[in-house]
Design a protein around this motif. Structure first.
Motif, PDB file in Angstrom:
ATOM      1  N   ALA A 288       0.823  -1.219   0.000  1.00 19.05           N
ATOM      2  CA  ALA A 288       0.000   0.000   0.000  1.00 19.05           C
ATOM      3  C   ALA A 288       0.854   1.265   0.000  1.00 19.05           C
ATOM      4  O   ALA A 288       0.578   2.209  -0.723  1.00 19.05           O
ATOM      5  N   LEU A 289       1.888   1.282   0.825  1.00 26.61           N
ATOM      6  CA  LEU A 289       2.688   2.517   0.962  1.00 26.61           C
ATOM      7  C   LEU A 289       4.157   2.176   0.789  1.00 26.61           C
ATOM      8  O   LEU A 289       4.902   2.104   1.743  1.00 26.61           O
ATOM      9  N   PRO A 290       4.583   1.960  -0.457  1.00 26.60           N
ATOM     10  CA  PRO A 290       5.969   1.525  -0.657  1.00 26.60           C
ATOM     11  C   PRO A 290       7.000   2.588  -0.306  1.00 26.60           C
ATOM     12  O   PRO A 290       8.148   2.283  -0.024  1.00 26.60           O
ATOM     13  N   LYS A 291       6.578   3.864  -0.355  1.00 26.94           N
ATOM     14  CA  LYS A 291       7.564   4.910  -0.093  1.00 26.94           C
ATOM     15  C   LYS A 291       7.976   4.994   1.360  1.00 26.94           C
ATOM     16  O   LYS A 291       8.968   5.603   1.703  1.00 26.94           O
ATOM     17  N   ILE A 292       7.145   4.427   2.234  1.00 29.19           N
ATOM     18  CA  ILE A 292       7.486   4.485   3.661  1.00 29.19           C
ATOM     19  C   ILE A 292       8.373   3.301   3.994  1.00 29.19           C
ATOM     20  O   ILE A 292       7.959   2.152   3.925  1.00 29.19           O
ATOM     21  N   ASP A 293       9.634   3.595   4.349  1.00 28.92           N
ATOM     22  CA  ASP A 293      10.606   2.524   4.567  1.00 28.92           C
ATOM     23  C   ASP A 293      10.404   1.821   5.884  1.00 28.92           C
ATOM     24  O   ASP A 293      10.489   0.611   5.978  1.00 28.92           O
ATOM     25  N   VAL A 294      10.213   2.643   6.931  1.00 28.25           N
ATOM     26  CA  VAL A 294      10.068   2.052   8.261  1.00 28.25           C
ATOM     27  C   VAL A 294       8.888   2.713   8.945  1.00 28.25           C
ATOM     28  O   VAL A 294       8.768   3.926   8.968  1.00 28.25           O
ATOM     29  N   PHE A 295       8.017   1.890   9.470  1.00 28.99           N
ATOM     30  CA  PHE A 295       6.942   2.422  10.311  1.00 28.99           C
ATOM     31  C   PHE A 295       6.703   1.447  11.440  1.00 28.99           C
ATOM     32  O   PHE A 295       6.392   0.289  11.216  1.00 28.99           O
ATOM     33  N   LYS A 296       6.940   1.898  12.619  1.00 31.42           N
ATOM     34  CA  LYS A 296       6.831   1.013  13.782  1.00 31.42           C
ATOM     35  C   LYS A 296       5.971   1.681  14.828  1.00 31.42           C
ATOM     36  O   LYS A 296       6.121   2.857  15.119  1.00 31.42           O
ATOM     37  N   ILE A 297       5.044   0.909  15.340  1.00 31.28           N
ATOM     38  CA  ILE A 297       4.214   1.408  16.438  1.00 31.28           C
ATOM     39  C   ILE A 297       4.664   0.693  17.699  1.00 31.28           C
ATOM     40  O   ILE A 297       4.918  -0.501  17.681  1.00 31.28           O
ATOM     41  N   ARG A 298       4.767   1.470  18.784  1.00 25.71           N
ATOM     42  CA  ARG A 298       5.169   0.803  20.008  1.00 25.71           C
ATOM     43  C   ARG A 298       4.405   1.358  21.202  1.00 25.71           C
ATOM     44  O   ARG A 298       3.888   2.465  21.182  1.00 25.71           O
ATOM     45  N   ALA A 299       4.348   0.532  22.238  1.00 26.52           N
ATOM     46  CA  ALA A 299       3.689   0.940  23.479  1.00 26.52           C
ATOM     47  C   ALA A 299       4.408   0.268  24.631  1.00 26.52           C
ATOM     48  O   ALA A 299       4.951  -0.822  24.481  1.00 26.52           O
ATOM     49  N   SER A 300       4.442   0.944  25.766  1.00 29.48           N
ATOM     50  CA  SER A 300       5.077   0.294  26.916  1.00 29.48           C
ATOM     51  C   SER A 300       4.441   0.768  28.198  1.00 29.48           C
ATOM     52  O   SER A 300       3.825   1.835  28.263  1.00 29.48           O
ATOM     53  N   ALA A 301       4.580  -0.051  29.211  1.00 31.78           N
ATOM     54  CA  ALA A 301       4.097   0.305  30.548  1.00 31.78           C
ATOM     55  C   ALA A 301       5.079  -0.248  31.543  1.00 31.78           C
ATOM     56  O   ALA A 301       5.591  -1.353  31.359  1.00 31.78           O
ATOM     57  N   GLY A 302       5.364   0.530  32.580  1.00 31.53           N
ATOM     58  CA  GLY A 302       6.339   0.024  33.528  1.00 31.53           C
ATOM     59  C   GLY A 302       6.263   0.733  34.849  1.00 31.53           C
ATOM     60  O   GLY A 302       5.574   1.744  34.990  1.00 31.53           O
ATOM     61  N   LYS A 303       6.991   0.213  35.789  1.00 26.56           N
ATOM     62  CA  LYS A 303       7.005   0.809  37.129  1.00 26.56           C
ATOM     63  C   LYS A 303       8.457   0.907  37.580  1.00 26.56           C
ATOM     64  O   LYS A 303       9.247  -0.012  37.380  1.00 26.56           O
ATOM     65  N   LEU A 304       8.799   2.039  38.160  1.00 25.96           N
ATOM     66  CA  LEU A 304      10.155   2.219  38.679  1.00 25.96           C
ATOM     67  C   LEU A 304      10.084   2.762  40.100  1.00 25.96           C
ATOM     68  O   LEU A 304       9.058   3.312  40.484  1.00 25.96           O
ATOM     69  N   GLY A 305      11.164   2.664  40.814  1.00 20.58           N
ATOM     70  CA  GLY A 305      11.131   3.128  42.198  1.00 20.58           C
ATOM     71  C   GLY A 305      12.258   4.093  42.514  1.00 20.58           C
ATOM     72  O   GLY A 305      13.242   4.177  41.790  1.00 20.58           O
ATOM     73  N   ARG A 306      12.094   4.816  43.610  1.00 23.63           N
ATOM     74  CA  ARG A 306      13.115   5.765  44.042  1.00 23.63           C
ATOM     75  C   ARG A 306      13.171   5.733  45.558  1.00 23.63           C
ATOM     76  O   ARG A 306      12.139   5.624  46.208  1.00 23.63           O
ATOM     77  N   ASP A 307      14.363   5.829  46.105  1.00 24.41           N
ATOM     78  CA  ASP A 307      14.464   5.795  47.573  1.00 24.41           C
ATOM     79  C   ASP A 307      15.074   7.097  48.092  1.00 24.41           C
ATOM     80  O   ASP A 307      15.962   7.102  48.921  1.00 24.41           O
ATOM     81  N   ASN A 308      14.574   8.192  47.606  1.00 26.26           N
ATOM     82  CA  ASN A 308      15.181   9.491  47.883  1.00 26.26           C
ATOM     83  C   ASN A 308      14.808  10.034  49.258  1.00 26.26           C
ATOM     84  O   ASN A 308      13.925  10.856  49.403  1.00 26.26           O
TER      85      ASN A 308
END
Lengths: 554, 725
Positions: free
Chosen positions: B324-344
Motif C-alpha cells: 500500500a505505501l511503498p515509499k514508507i521505509d520504516v513504520f513502527k508502532i510501540r507501546a510500553s508500561a512500567g514501574k520504577l522506584g526511588r528511595d530518595n
C-alpha cells in the motif's frame, strides 16, 4: 557441562547470600541504648538540655538583640541589619503581628526544647533508665525538670497562658496536635510547682568539674522570679528565704567588689550562669558593643546606653546624694563623672573613662563617638548617645575579638535579684518596712557600694519609683527592664510617645567639655498596650484548631 | 583552555584493545583559577579459551583545581567572586592611598585577592577498574554466563591556606574610606588540610541467552548486582601563622579545632531480569523487571518489585503495508508500561538514634566546653518504603522516501505515588517536632510528549541532514500533606513541582484614588505612596498579609524544550549547527535563596542592603512624577517591604532560542596525507553559545532564579585537530 553449571551456580551463590549487605550501620549516629547505659553517658544527654540557657533570646550576650532594646535603657543605631528590628518596632505602626512576631517570641524553638525534655521523661517512664543509680538519676531528672520549667517560663512571660504539653509518660505527637491554651493562672502554677520539685532533688553545690549546672539555689531563685511574675507574693517570699538559707551556709553572697560580679567566672553571687569557653564556644558581644576605638571600623555602635539609663545613677554633690540632673550639672559646672553611684563605673563607659590603657573619647569627632542618630544608616560604628557599655564588655587590651571572639559569661540570675524580688513582694503585700529593708541591704552590703538608705515610702507608686531606679542601677543590661515595665503595667505610659536621649559632648579648644542633652530618636516611639502580651504565632493558630489567639490580636 | 587526547585501538581474533590518554587545562575568567585533568583508559578483551572471554578495563583520572584563598564560585556563597564584582559600587578607584579599595559591603577586592589571599587547592585521583569473565556455553548456542567485578577507588587531598589582605573600604553612608582587613579572612592566616578516600566494590553475576529459531527471535537475561561503598576522611586545621611563606600546618601556632574525621558507608543490592521475543521481525515483545533493595528503609520494607512490559509492531514489514505505501521505509508502532522506584530519603529514619553535638554548653570552675548527646530522630518511622512511578507510553517511528523524512513521536503519562515527602509543616510548632518528618504519601503525575523530525539528503557531493526535536512536559501535584485549614488558593494540590508562592501585583499606584483605596501594605512597610506596587487583597480583609500569597509562577524548569541540528558535508568540509531553546519558561527575578528565605535579589531591589550596586534599569526605569509610565517602582531611601516581596511584578517570560554550537571542519584529502603516513587529518573551528534570541533581557535565560553570584555561561571559540594513524 556439569562442571560449568556448578561453577556458575557457585558464583551466584557467593553473591546472592549478600542480602545482608543492606544491613548498614550508621557511622555518625549512636544507638538508642547508648544514652542510658551509664550515668556518665546520661550526663552527656542531660547537658544538651542546657542549650536552652544558650539560645540567643535567653542568653542575651550571645545575640546582638538585647531585650533592654525594647525599653528606654538601650538605643539601637542601625536600621536595616543588626538590631534594626528595634527601631522598626518603635517607628512602624502595627509592626508586631501574629505573622511577624518571631523577634518577640521564640515559640517554635522553645517548644522544640520542651519536646526534647519530654522525651527524657517518656524514656524514664518506659524503663530505659532502670539500670542506673536512683539517687544520681533523681538529680538529672531534676535538672531536666528545671530546663522544662524554664522554657515554659519564657513562654508564659511573653504570652501569659500557653499550651501545656507536659505528659511524663509519652510525648505529644500528631494525635495530640489540637490542644487548647491553659489559663495564665494554670500555666504559672505549673511552672512554680516544677521548680519546687526540682529544688527538692538538686544538690546544693556541684564538684568543680560540673560547676555551672543548676543547683538547689538556682531552682529556688527561679521559682522566686516566676512567683513574682505570677503575682504569688507569698510563694515568692518562701522561695527567696530558701535562697537566704543557702546563703547563710556560705554558698551564695553578694560580691564585695561590684565589678567582680561580671568578671570573675563562677563567682559566689551567681545563681544561674551561662559559661563560655574560647575558642570552642564563643559569642560576638565585643564585636557588637565594645567602644569603637577598640578596633576602629570593626566594632561597636550597634547599640549604646541611653541617657535615661546613665542618668538613673545618683550623684553625690557636696557630700549629699541626689538624683542626677543635667540641668544642675551644667549650670553649677559640676563634673558629671565623679562621685556617681559606684555601680555606674562598672556598668557604663563615659567620656574620659580609663579603658584598656586609653581614655574613652565620646565627644563629637572623638574616636568612640558622638554621632547623631539619623534613623536610616547602617554600619554606624560610633555611639549615638554619648555612652558605651561597660558591663559584660571584656577589658583585655590584647584580645583580638574580631577573630577570636568573646567568651564572657552571661548572668541569668544572681543573688542580688533575690533582694529585689523580696522587696517587691513585701511592697505588694503593703509591708513597706520590710520592702525598704531589702532595698537598703542591696545598697549597703557590698564594701564597694555604700549608698545611703532610702527613706521609706508608704504607697505603691512612690515605692515603684525607688524600685525602678534600684533595678536599673543593679540589673541594667541583664535583660529585665522591658519585662519589668510590662508586668508593672507601665510600659505604654513609659514608652508610647516618648523619645530616648543622648548626651552630645563637644570638646572645646581649652580641653573643657560642653554638654547638651539631645534626642536619640528621630520620631516619637509607638507602643500600644496591645504589645504587653505577644501574639500567638500564626503558624500555631493555623495548624492547631483548639488554640485561640488573644482577642486583642484577632 | 586546551585539551588533548590520544587513543590507540586494535587487535586480532584473540585480543582486542583500546588505550587512550588525555589532558586538559582550563582557566577561569581570572587566570589564577585553574583546573587541570589528566586521564587514561585501557580496555582489553581477550579470548582466553574457545568458550571463555576475559575483559579487563582500567581507567583513571587525576584532577587538580586551584583557586585563590579568598573566594568561592558557588552560587550565593558569601564572598562569591561574581557577586562581589557585579554588585560593587562602580565609581570607586582601584586603589586609594596605596591600598586596593573595596567597593562592596563585604569589604573585599577579588582582583587583589587573587594573588594576596592564599590559595585553595584540591587534588583528586580516581581509579575505576572492572574485570569480567564470560563463559559461552558450548552445549547450548546463545547461552552465556558472566561475572563482573568492579573496584573503584578515590583518593583526594584538599588544602586551604588563607589570610586577609588590607583594603581601603568605602562606606557609602559616610562617603569615607576606612583602612581595614578584608572581611571573612584572618590577618593571622588560617590553614586547613583534609584527606579523603573512598572505594566501591561492585559484584554482578549474570546469565543471558539469545537465539533465533526460524522466525522466532528469543532472548533472556537475569542478573544480580550489589555494591558496597565506604568513604573516610581526616582533616586538621591551624591558625595564627607568623610566616606565610610555607603553607604547612606546622607553622601555625594554634590548633583551630584539632583534627577531625568522618566515615560513610552505604550499599545497594538488586536483581534484574528480561525476556524478549520477536516474530518475523514484525511483532516484538519484551518483559523486564527489577527487584531492588535499599538500606534506607527498615527490614521488611526494603525491597521493591518494578516490572515493565513493552510491545512493538513493525508495520512496515507487513506485506499489506509494503504494497500500500511503498515509499514508507520504516513504520513502527510501540507501546510500553512500567514501574520504577526511588528511595530518595535520608537514611536511618526508621531507627531511634542519638547524635553528637559539639560543644554547645560549658561547665566547670574553669569552664570547658562540653560535647553533648541529643535525640537525632524524634519520631522513628519504620514504615517508609520505595516511591513508585508508573509510566505509560505510546509512540511510533517513521522513515520515508529513503530518509527524506524521519519522525519519532512519543506520548508519556507518568504517575508517581508513595512519594517520600516532608510532612512536618502541617503540624503546629507546639508539638516541638515530635511528628513523622517523612512518609510515603505524596502523589503527582506528569504528561509529556516528544517529537523528533529528520530530513536527510544528498545532492551530488553535498550531503546534509536536519533534525529537530521538541519535548513538552507538564506535571501536577495530586496529593501532598498540608495543614487542614490551608487557604484554598494556597493549597499545593494541582500546582506543578517547584511552583513559586508570592503575591499578585496589580501594577504601580498612579492616582490618589488608588492610594486611598489600597489595602494596608504588608507588615513593616512604610505608608504607601504613588509609585509603589499595588497588590491584590485575595481574602478581602483590607490588608496584605501572608494569607494573600498564592501560586504565581512555575518552577525555573521550562515546560517545553526544543532543539534543531543541522549537519552538512561537502567534499572535505563539514559543518554542524545546533540550536537549542525553551518555551513556557517562567522566570522570577527574585525568589527563594538557598537558605530557604524568600527575598529580593539585587536585580529587584536597588542598592540592596544599602550598599550594593543597583542595575541601571531599576534606577532609570523607576517611577517618578515625571515618569509615571515606568516599569519599576519608585526609589526610596529607606528599605520598604512593600516593594520588596516576591510577586508577579517580577515575573518574566524566559523563552529563548540559542545557537548552542557551531562547528566547521575540513578533512584534508587522503591522497595528501597518506604520503605523510597519516590515515586521517581534520582541522576544525567551533563556537558555542554564540547568540541568543530572547525577550528576557536581564541575564541568561538558562540561569537559576536567584542569581547572586551565578557564574555565567560563556561564549567560547575553539579550534582543534583530529589525527589518526
Amino acid at each position: 557441562m556439569k562442571k560449568a553449571l556448578i561453577y556458575t551456580a557457585a558464583l551466584f551463590a557467593t553473591t546472592l547470600g549478600g542480602c545482608n549487605v543492606l544491613d548498614v550501620d550508621p557511622t555518625d549516629k549512636l544507638s538508642e541504648t547508648t544514652t542510658y547505659s551509664s550515668i556518665e553517658n546520661l550526663d552527656l544527654y542531660v547537658k544538651s538540655f542546657y542549650g536552652i540557657l544558650y539560645t540567643s533570646t535567653t542568653c542575651e550576650i550571645r545575640s546582638a538583640n538585647l531585650s533592654d532594646g525594647f525599653s528606654d535603657l538601650v538605643k539601637y543605631s542601625w536600621y536595616n541589619t543588626t538590631g534594626g528590628t528595634f527601631n522598626k518596632f518603635f517607628y512602624t505602626p502595627n509592626y508586631l503581628t501574629p505573622e511577624n512576631c518571631g523577634f518577640m517570641t521564640p515559640w517554635s524553638d522553645l517548644y522544640r526544647r520542651i519536646r526534647q525534655t519530654n522525651e527524657y521523661f517518656a524514656d524514664l517512664s518506659a524503663g530505659y533508665a532502670d539500670g542506673l543509680d536512683p539517687e544520681e538519676l533523681k538529680i538529672r531528672t531534676a535538672e531536666t525538670r528545671f530546663m522544662r520549667a524554664f522554657a515554659y517560663q519564657d513562654l508564659a512571660l511573653r504570652h501569659g497562658g500557653v499550651i501545656l504539653r507536659v505528659s511524663e509518660t509519652s510525648v505529644d505527637g500528631p494525635e495530640e496536635k489540637d490542644k487548647a491554651r491553659s489559663s495564665k493562672e494554670d500555666t504559672w502554677d505549673f511552672i512554680i510547682n516544677e521548680y519546687r520539685k526540682a529544688a527538692a532533688d538538686l544538690p546544693e553545690e556541684w564538684d568543680s568539674s560540673n560547676t555551672g549546672r543548676v543547683t538547689k539555689g538556682s531552682a529556688w531563685g527561679m521559682m522566686a522570679r516566676a512567683a513574682l511574675y505570677a503575682g504569688h507574693w507569698d510563694e515568692a517570699l518562701e522561695a527567696c528565704n530558701e535562697v537566704e538559707k543557702l546563703a547563710a551556709k556560705g554558698i551564695y553572697q553578694l560580691m564585695d567588689e561590684y565589678s567582680d560580679v561580671f568578671t570573675v567566672v563562677n563567682n559566689k553571687e551567681l545563681l544561674v550562669t551561662v559559661n563560655f569557653d574560647s575558642p570552642d564556644l564563643q559569642h560576638d558581644f565585643d564585636t557588637n558593643f565594645a567602644p569603637t576605638g577598640d578596633r576602629i571600623g570593626f566594632c561597636g555602635g550597634v547599640a549604646t546606653p541611653t541617657d535615661e539609663f546613665a542618668s538613673s545613677f545618683d550623684i553625690q554633690i557636696n557630700g549629699e546624694w541626689k538624683a542626677f540632673d543635667w540641668d544642675e550639672v551644667i549650670t553649677e559646672n559640676i563634673d558629671p563623672w565623679t562621685n556617681r553611684d559606684p555601680r555606674f563605673y562598672a556598668t557604663i563607659l563615659y567620656n574620659g573613662a580609663d579603658w584598656k590603657g586609653r581614655k574613652i573619647e565620646l565627644f563629637v569627632d572623638g574616636v568612640d563617638g558622638f554621632v547623631p542618630y539619623t534613623g536610616t544608616a547602617d554600619d554606624v560604628r560610633k555611639s549615638t548617645t554619648g555612652y558605651s557599655f561597660r558591663k559584660f564588655v571584656k577589658e583585655d587590651p590584647d584580645e583580638d575579638f574580631s577573630f577570636t571572639k568573646s567568651d564572657q559569661f552571661w548572668i541569668e540570675m544572681r543573688y542580688a535579684e533575690i533582694f529585689l524580688i523580696k522587696s517587691e513582694a513585701y511592697a505588694r503585700k503593703n509591708d513597706f518596712t520590710n520592702a525598704y529593708i531589702e532595698l537598703n541591704k542591696l545598697r549597703q552590703t557590698r564594701s564597694s557600694v555604700q549608698l545611703p538608705a532610702l527613706p521609706q515610702q508608704t504607697n505603691w507608686d512612690s515605692y515603684l519609683t525607688d524600685l525602678q531606679k534600684e533595678r536599673i542601677c543593679e540589673l541594667g543590661l541583664e535583660g529585665h527592664r522591658y519585662w519589668d515595665l510590662r508586668r508593672w503595667g507601665i510600659a505604654e505610659q513609659t514608652l508610647n510617645g516618648s523619645r530616648v536621649h543622648g548626651i552630645k559632648i563637644t570638646k572645646n579648644s581649652d580641653d573643657s567639655y560642653t554638654y547638651e542633652r539631645v534626642d536619640a530618636d528621630t520620631q516619637d516611639r509607638i507602643y500600644t498596650s496591645k504589645y504587653d502580651v505577644a501574639p500567638i504565632p500564626q503558624d500555631e493558630i493555623r495548624n492547631n484548631t483548639l488554640c485561640k489567639q488573644d482577642p486583642a490580636w484577632e | 583552555m586546551h585539551q588533548h587526547n590520544l587513543s590507540v585501538t586494535g587487535g586480532n581474533k584473540s585480543v582486542k584493545y583500546f588505550i587512550s590518554g588525555g589532558f586538559m587545562d582550563q582557566r577561569g575568567f581570572y587566570h589564577d583559577y585553574k583546573f587541570q585533568r589528566g586521564n587514561f583508559r585501557s580496555n582489553i578483551d581477550a579470548q582466553a579459551t574457545k568458550d571463555i572471554k576475559v575483559t579487563l578495563n582500567l581507567s583513571g583520572r587525576m584532577q587538580n583545581s586551584y583557586r585563590p584563598g579568598a573566594h568561592s564560585y558557588n552560587n550565593q556563597d558569601y564572598g562569591n567572586v561574581v557577586g562581589d564584582l557585579l554588585y560593587a559600587a562602580p565609581f570607586i578607584p582601584k586603589e586609594y592611598n596605596g591600598l586596593p579599595t573595596s567597593a562592596y559591603r563585604a569589604g573585599v577586592n577579588p582582583d587583589y585577592a587573587r594573588k594576596h589571599s592564599g590559595f585553595q587547592e584540591s587534588k583528586n585521583f580516581y581509579l575505576e577498574t572492572s574485570a569480567k569473565i564470560e563463559y559461552s556455553a558450548p552445549f547450548l548456542k546463545g547461552l552465556k554466563a558472566s561475572f563482573l567485578v568492579s573496584w573503584d577507588h578515590m583518593n583526594g587531598d584538599g588544602t586551604t591556606f588563607s589570610y586577609a589582605y588590607k583594603v581601603n573600604h568605602y562606606n557609602h553612608g559616610t562617603k569615607q574610606y576606612t583602612e581595614q582587613y578584608s572581611l571573612g579572612l584572618s590577618e593571622d592566616g588560617n590553614m586547613y588540610v583534609g584527606h579523603q578516600r573512598s572505594q566501591q566494590v561492585l559484584l554482578r553475576p549474570q546469565i543471558e541467552y539469545a537465539n533465533k529459531f526460524g522466525k522466532h527471535d528469543v532472548g533472556a537475561l537475569f542478573l544480580y548486582e550489589q555494591t558496597q561503598y565506604n568513604y573516610n576522611s581526616l582533616s586538621g586545621s591551624r591558625q595564627n601563622f607568623p610566616i606565610f611563606d610555607l603553607p604547612y600546618l606546622d607553622f601555625g601556632n594554634e590548633w583551630t579545632e584539632g583534627a577531625s574525621s568522618s566515615a560513610t558507608r552505604n550499599a545497594t543490592a538488586g536483581y534484574v531480569g528480561r525476556v524478549n521475543y520477536g516474530y518475523d521481525s514484525k511483532y516484538l515483545a519484551e518483559f523486564s523487571f527489577r527487584y531492588d533493595g535499599s538500606y534506607n528503609f527498615a527490614p521488611g520494607h526494603r525491597w521493591g518489585f518494578f516490572p515493565s512490559l513493552s510491545l512493538g509492531w513493525v508495520v512496515s514489514n507487513e506485506q499489506f503495508f509494503k504494497d500500500a505505501l511503498p515509499k514508507i521505509d520504516v513504520f513502527k508502532i510501540r507501546a510500553s508500561a512500567g514501574k520504577l522506584g526511588r528511595d530518595n530519603v535520608d537514611e536511618f529514619l526508621y531507627r531511634k538514634y542519638y547524635m553528637w553535638q559539639e560543644k554547645n554548653s560549658a561547665f566547670g570552675m574553669d569552664p570547658t566546653a562540653a560535647n553533648t548527646l541529643y535525640n537525632g530522630n524524634s519520631y522513628p518511622n519504620p514504615d517508609l518504603t520505595w516511591e513508585k512511578t508508573n509510566t505509560f507510553n505510546v509512540g511510533f517511528d517513521l522513515t520515508a522516501w529513503n530518509g527524506l523524512l524521519g519522525a519519532e513521536f512519543d506520548v508519556f503519562y507518568k504517575y508517581t505515588y508513595d512519594i517520600l515527602q516532608g510532612i512536618s509543616a502541617s503540624y503546629p510548632p507546639s508539638l516541638g517536632g515530635h511528628v513523622p518528618t517523612t512518609d510515603n504519601s505524596g502523589r503527582f503525575d506528569a504528561k509529556e510528549f516528544e517529537l523528533v523530525l529528520r530530513h536527510t539528503n544528498r545532492i551530488n557531493d553535498f550531503s546534509y541532514n536536519i533534525s529537530g526535536n521538541v519535548s513538552f512536559t507538564r506535571n501536577r501535584i495530586l496529593s501532598k500533606t498540608e495543614s487542614s485549614n490551608v487557604l484554598p488558593w494556597q493549597s499545593v494540590i494541582g500546582t506543578s513541582m517547584g511552583a513559586i508562592l508570592g503575591y499578585e501585583a496589580i501594577g504601580l499606584i498612579q492616582t490618589e484614588e488608588q492610594l486611598a483605596n489600597a489595602p494596608t501594605p504588608i507588615s513593616g512597610s512604610r505608608e504607601l505612596r504613588l509609585g509603589d506596587i499595588l497588590y491584590r487583597d485575595l481574602n478581602g480583609d483590607g490588608k496584605i498579609t501572608t494569607d494573600d500569597a498564592t501560586w504565581i509562577s512555575n518552577s525555573n524548569i521550562p515546560e517545553m524544550m526544543f532543539a534543531l541540528n543541522f549537519d552538512a558535508n561537502y567534499k572535505g568540509f563539514d559543518l554542524s549547527l545546533q540550536f537549542q531553546g525553551a518555551a513556557l519558561n517562567d522566570k522570577m527575578l527574585c525568589g527563594t535563596w538557598n537558605n530557604g528565605a524568600s527575598d529580593n535579589t539585587p536585580l529587584t531591589k536597588p542598592f540592596y542592603g544599602n550598599y550594593d550596586n543597583a542595575p541601571v534599569y531599576l534606577v532609570e526605569g523607576s517611577w517618578t512624577p515625571d515618569n509615571t509610565d515606568a516599569e519599576y517602582p519608585r526609589l526610596s531611601v529607606i528599605g520598604n517591604p512593600n516593594n520588596s516581596i516576591v510577586s508577579t511584578f517580577w515575573k518574566r517570560n524566559g523563552a529563548y532560542l540559542r545557537l548552542k554550537n557551531i562547528t566547521l571542519g575540513y578533512t584534508i584529502p587522503k591522497h595528501i596525507i597518506n604520503k605523510a603516513g597519516l590515515q586521517n587529518l581534520r582541522v576544525y573551528v567551533a563556537g558555542s553559545n554564540l547568540f541568543t534570541i530572547t525577550d528576557f533581557k536581564y541575564l541568561d535565560p538558562e540561569s537559576p532564579n536567584v542569581v547572586q553570584g551565578y557564574y555565567p555561561q560563556q561564549k567560547t571559540m575553539s579550534f582543534g585537530v583530529d589525527i589518526s594513524f
